[in-house]
Structure formats: C-alpha cells, structure tokens
Design an enzyme around this catalytic site. Structure first.
Site, short mmCIF file in Angstrom:
data_model
loop_
_atom_site.label_atom_id
_atom_site.label_comp_id
_atom_site.label_asym_id
_atom_site.label_seq_id
_atom_site.Cartn_x
_atom_site.Cartn_y
_atom_site.Cartn_z
N LYS A 127 0.77 -1.24 -0.16
CA LYS A 127 -0.01 -0.13 0.03
C LYS A 127 0.84 1.29 0.03
O LYS A 127 0.37 2.13 -0.41
CB LYS A 127 -0.92 -0.04 1.27
CG LYS A 127 -1.77 -1.17 1.40
CD LYS A 127 -2.63 -1.56 0.10
CE LYS A 127 -3.08 -2.84 -0.17
NZ LYS A 127 -2.48 -4.09 0.19
N SER B 135 -4.62 -10.73 -2.32
CA SER B 135 -3.44 -10.42 -2.46
C SER B 135 -3.02 -10.55 -4.06
O SER B 135 -3.48 -11.36 -4.62
CB SER B 135 -2.47 -11.37 -1.80
OG SER B 135 -1.20 -11.53 -1.88
#
Length: 572
Positions: free
Chosen positions: A129, A475
């Site tokens: 992120k 993911s």
C-alpha cells in the site's frame, strides 16, 4: 539573480524575507547554511521501518537520494511515514488496517510537505500500500516528484526450487491437509525470505513498481533491481538529480499522470499477470489528478492486452529473473513494439516513454517476457466481471489458469475468519463457491485481503476445485478462481449480501460475467428484507475510514480528489 528564484516555489514561505527569520533559525539549528536555505527544499519521503523486509533497506537508499539532491543544488529533507505490511497483517484483524494505511500514507506525506513548504519530492516505498500511497501523494501535491521502489527480495530455495512467501502461505494449507510435516514447514519458513525487499513474485508491490515506470513517475530500470543490491543506490542518487531537474523545468506529476499514462499502467499490469489490487490503486491515483478512471475502465484495457510475462504466482519466474532478463524496460519495449502503449506519454526523465526505450533491445535469449506476437494468452492476466451478482463489477486474475468457467452452490460466510476456519477443517465440498462478504471498504471496514484462505486451498490441492468470491480483496499472490472487489459491497446492500447457502453462482471469466441464478423479483424480495450489519469498529481510525470511503470501483478513496480542489499545494 541566483540560479534558484524562489518567488514561485512553496519554500519561499519559510525561507525568504525578514518574516521567515524564525523559520530559518530552526534550519540553522539543524546545521543548514545560508546557501542550503536559499536552495529548493526537496522532501525525501520513505516508508522505512522495522515492520517487514519490504522497508528495511529504505534508510540506506534514502541517503543516496539525498546525495543526488545535494549534488544537483538542492536541500534534501528526509522524513518517514507508516506502513502496514500485508504479509504480517494477513489472516487476522490486522488486515483491516492495510488498505486504510494507503490513505494514511498519502495523507501524512501531504501534511508533512504542506506544513514545511517543500518544493519537490522523492518518494521511496516498499510494501504493497505504500507504493500507491506515495504516488497518490505526489499527484495530490503536484510538486515536481520522482518515485523510487525499494526493490524486490531475493528468492529463497527449498527442495531445489525458488520459493517466495506465497509458498509458505500455501505450506500452511498443505500442513493442515497432512501433506507437509512440521519439520518441512519449519525449513520452508526459514528459507523463503533470505534478504530485505518486497515479496518476490508479480504480487502487489512488484505490480505497482512496474506501474511506476509505465506511468512515468519512476526512472527506467529503477523498479527492477533487487533491494539488497547496492547498485540500487545509483538509481536513488539519479532520482535525486531528476527531482531537481523537474523543479527547474516545473514539470509536475499531473503533467505526467494523464489518461494515456493511466492506460499504459493498466496495460503493464495485464501483460505481466499483475495483482488485482491495481484495479483499486489505479483509480485512486487517477482520482488525485481529477481523472475518472474506474475499475470498469481498467478492466476494459485488461481485456484487450496480451499476457506476456511469465511471472509468479501464475507463472514460473520471480522478480530477480525479470531483472536479469533486462528489467521492466523489456516488458515496456515489447508492448511499445506491439502497439499497446501510448509512446508519447511524458515521464520524469523529461522525455516520452518511447524516447526512454528507444535504445532498449528486446533480448531473444530469455523466456521471462515474450513478444506480444507470441503471448502466454491473448487476454490479459487480469480481467473484469459484471452481472447480476456484481452490477458495479468485480475482478479476477486468470494468469496461469486453464479453467475459465465455474458453476456451483454458494457457501456463505460473513467474515474471512469463518471461511478460513472452514477451509482448514475441510468443511466444504468440491464444486462449492465460497462467498466471503461484509469485507468491503465500508463493511470490513478496510477491505481485507484473503491470501491466507486462498493459499490454504491451494496447499490442500483444492485451488482449482472450488471458487471464492468476496467484496474484499485478494493478495497479488493469490491464484485460482478468486473473484474480488464484488460491488456494490454487502454493507451497501449489494447482491453479494443477499446470497444464501445453496444459491447457484456462475462465473465465466471468458465472457466476463458473474451471476447468481435468481430472478430479479427474488433478489428484490431479499433486498427488501435485508438489514445492515453492525461492525465492532465504532471508534478510531478504522471507524473514520468507514465514514468516508467510497466504492471499490472508484478506488476506495476518502476525499473529493482534484475535482474538488480550489487550489493546488504546488501553486500556493
């Protein structure tokens, strides 16, 4: 007149004229000279911390950036921000912090830059992120900026094969199924991550690093070099020089991050079999530039892009192999030669994407990246889905998959933990469609990834035998029939929240559809009886996030973006 006229630079507010005497006093206290204060201030923002190997090399690399800034006549000012590392946050409530951290990273970088009136920026990031968060801040602030990735981890070795952290997650499933011993799992977990750097396949970090070059915010070749290699430091130093050149030219992120650049970014994601999370992050970066670029737009580009990079998790190779084959530039070169990229898009070098890659020779003696005329598959490694179960869309990674259609009964879970417990206890049947809902941006809150669950399925040998759909995320390391970002999310009354055990779900990645075999009348009847589900997050940062976050299709953003601006920081 000196070389640097600060009359139009933000740092004039803290370094020029009698009223800035108190500000200058603070700088002198830190050892700066009159000459240093007269130069442009460049924020060197990193996500260095001891949370995970992704970030551990960034302190070293930041010093090289600062060296480059100073050599080019600027004054570097280093600062750090947070990260939440998905590999450690995965599989428990810590993952609710992950996507929220993207906003906190962007917000905190913005506040530091605004508060101290820095004229330019070099952003270093390692974890999933932190890459989009840093790029979002650059575009939001719109001061001349360069992005640099911290680099990939080296592959581990287990039983004579290269391994990554995903092999450990899948090892947990194999262990639960009795297919891996305690000793072997222990050897694997010690061997999988032998150095600093981000996870080694074309997972989210490496996907967004690839994006950084294709979108034009990073220097060519800078995304490919592994984190432990000291040769990375040369790229960091060059990034410092580049930031100063951008300040001199007044070439800004919004001059670079155009609609065409975003389309280029989506192309490299699909061509490399990259992370589905790009379908979340590209709209968020676009939002900072005032460009509407939704999940639907991203997936439209995915569908028309060939899949040419044979990278894990769908393929055979890791990031180090791509580096040794020639790095991200050979992927970009293949796509430019095939006519899939806007070659006239501007980049931080001051040259266009095509100009940057004019001298790149596509190597014939490697099979990590193929020419576009000989793809692994004609359709990109990631595709979008729509239907009565996902009116706002959904996304699935099909890289490496042979089966593109799945039909089966729903098994519904209202949290990831419930689903993971059922998977580890084998409380499901082949052919089931596992449904994990109330894990969207608002409903989670935080839109968790499901890597623990999907990896456990693969470790049990059931990765292709069941499907999984969620309003949460997956993911970049996820593989198999796993559909994420289903919207509208359950917490907003989306159809995924109306499902019941036994409902028949049909997924067709070839056609791009996701449906439940229920009539409109039945869905309407269930919607009328639906009631919102409460969460346990009624205070703190995650609560604040849930109050402002928008839908996944628009990037799960938390503020109005450039369209709501009446001023831009760079012009204050």
């Amino acid at each position: 007149m000196t070389r640097w006229d600060k009359s139009r630079l933000p740092s004039r507010h803290v370094s020029v004229g009698p009223k800035s005497a108190p500000h200058r006093a603070f700088y002198y206290a830190m050892g700066l000279t009159d000459e240093d204060v007269a130069q442009p201030f460049v924020g060197v923002a990193t996500t260095w911390n001891e949370a995970a190997p992704c970030n551990i090399t960034l302190m070293r690399q930041a010093q090289a950036v600062k060296k480059g800034v100073k050599a080019a006549g600027g004054t570097p000012r280093e600062f750090t921000t947070i990260t939440v590392t998905d590999g450690i946050a995965m599989g428990h409530h810590g993952m609710k912090s992950s996507l929220v951290s993207r906003e906190v990273i962007a917000d905190s970088v913005e506040l530091t830059m605004r508060g101290h009136c820095y004229d330019g920026m070099v952003g270093l990031a390692g974890c999933d992120k932190s890459l989009p968060g840093m790029m979002m801040a650059m575009v939001r602030l719109n001061v001349p900026s360069v992005f640099i990735y911290g680099g990939s981890i080296l592959p581990g070795r287990f039983r004579g094969e290269d391994v990554t952290i995903i092999d450990v997650f899948e090892g947990v499933g194999a262990h639960a199924a009795g297919a891996m011993s305690d000793d072997d799992l222990g050897v694997l977990e010690h061997a999988a991550c032998p150095s600093g750097g981000s996870c080694g396949g074309q997972f989210t970090a490496n996907t967004m690093a690839t994006v950084s070059e294709a979108i034009g915010l990073a220097l060519p070749y800078s995304a490919s070099t592994p984190a432990p290699y000291e040769s990375r430091d040369a790229f960091c130093e060059r990034a410092g020089h580049a930031a100063m050149a951008l300040i001199e030219r007044n070439l800004r992120p919004r001059d670079i991050v155009t609609r065409e650049a975003l389309e280029n970014a989506a192309v490299v994601v699909a061509a490399s079999g990259g992370s589905t999370n790009a379908g979340l992050h590209l709209p968020a970066i676009a939002h900072e530039a005032g460009i509407e670029f939704t999940l639907e737009d991203v997936c439209g580009i995915f569908r028309g892009t060939p899949y040419i990079a044979d990278l894990k998790p769908g393929g055979r190779y890791v990031a180090k192999d791509l580096y040794e084959a020639g790095g991200v530039p050979i992927l970009i070169k293949a796509l430019l030669d095939g006519g899939y990229l806007h070659g006239d898009a501007m980049t931080v070098t001051g040259k266009t994407l095509a100009e940057n890659h004019a001298g790149v020779e596509f190597p014939e003696d490697q099979d990590v990246v193929r020419p576009t005329g000989d793809p692994l598959s004609a359709t990109g490694g990631v595709v979008g889905l729509k239907g009565n179960l996902a009116p706002d869309g959904a996304i699935v990674k099909i890289a490496g998959m042979e089966r593109l259609r799945f039909r089966g009964p729903a098994r519904c879970f209202d949290t990831e933990e419930e689903c993971l417990d059922a998977v580890l206890a084998r409380r499901f049947d082949e052919g089931d469609v596992l449904v994990v809902r109330y894990e969207g941006p608002k409903g989670g809150p935080g839109m968790r990834e499901m890597l623990s669950t999907t990896s456990a399925l693969y470790g049990q040998g059931m990765g292709e035998a069941v499907a999984l759909i969620t309003d949460g995320r997956f993911s970049g390391g996820t593989r198999g029939f796993c559909i994420g970002h289903v919207g509208p999310e359950a917490a907003e009354g989306g159809p995924i929240g109306l499902l019941r055990d036994g409902d028949t779900i049909v997924i067709d990645a070839g056609k791009g559809t996701l449906d439940v075999e229920l009539s409109d009348a039945e869905l309407a009847r269930r919607r009328a009886a639906w009631r919102p589900r409460a969460t346990d997050y009624n205070a703190g940062t995650i609560w604040k996030y849930a109050q402002t976050v928008g839908p996944a299709r628009a990037g799960a953003v938390t503020h109005p973006g450039a369209k709501g601006e009446t001023h831009v920081f760079a012009d204050l």
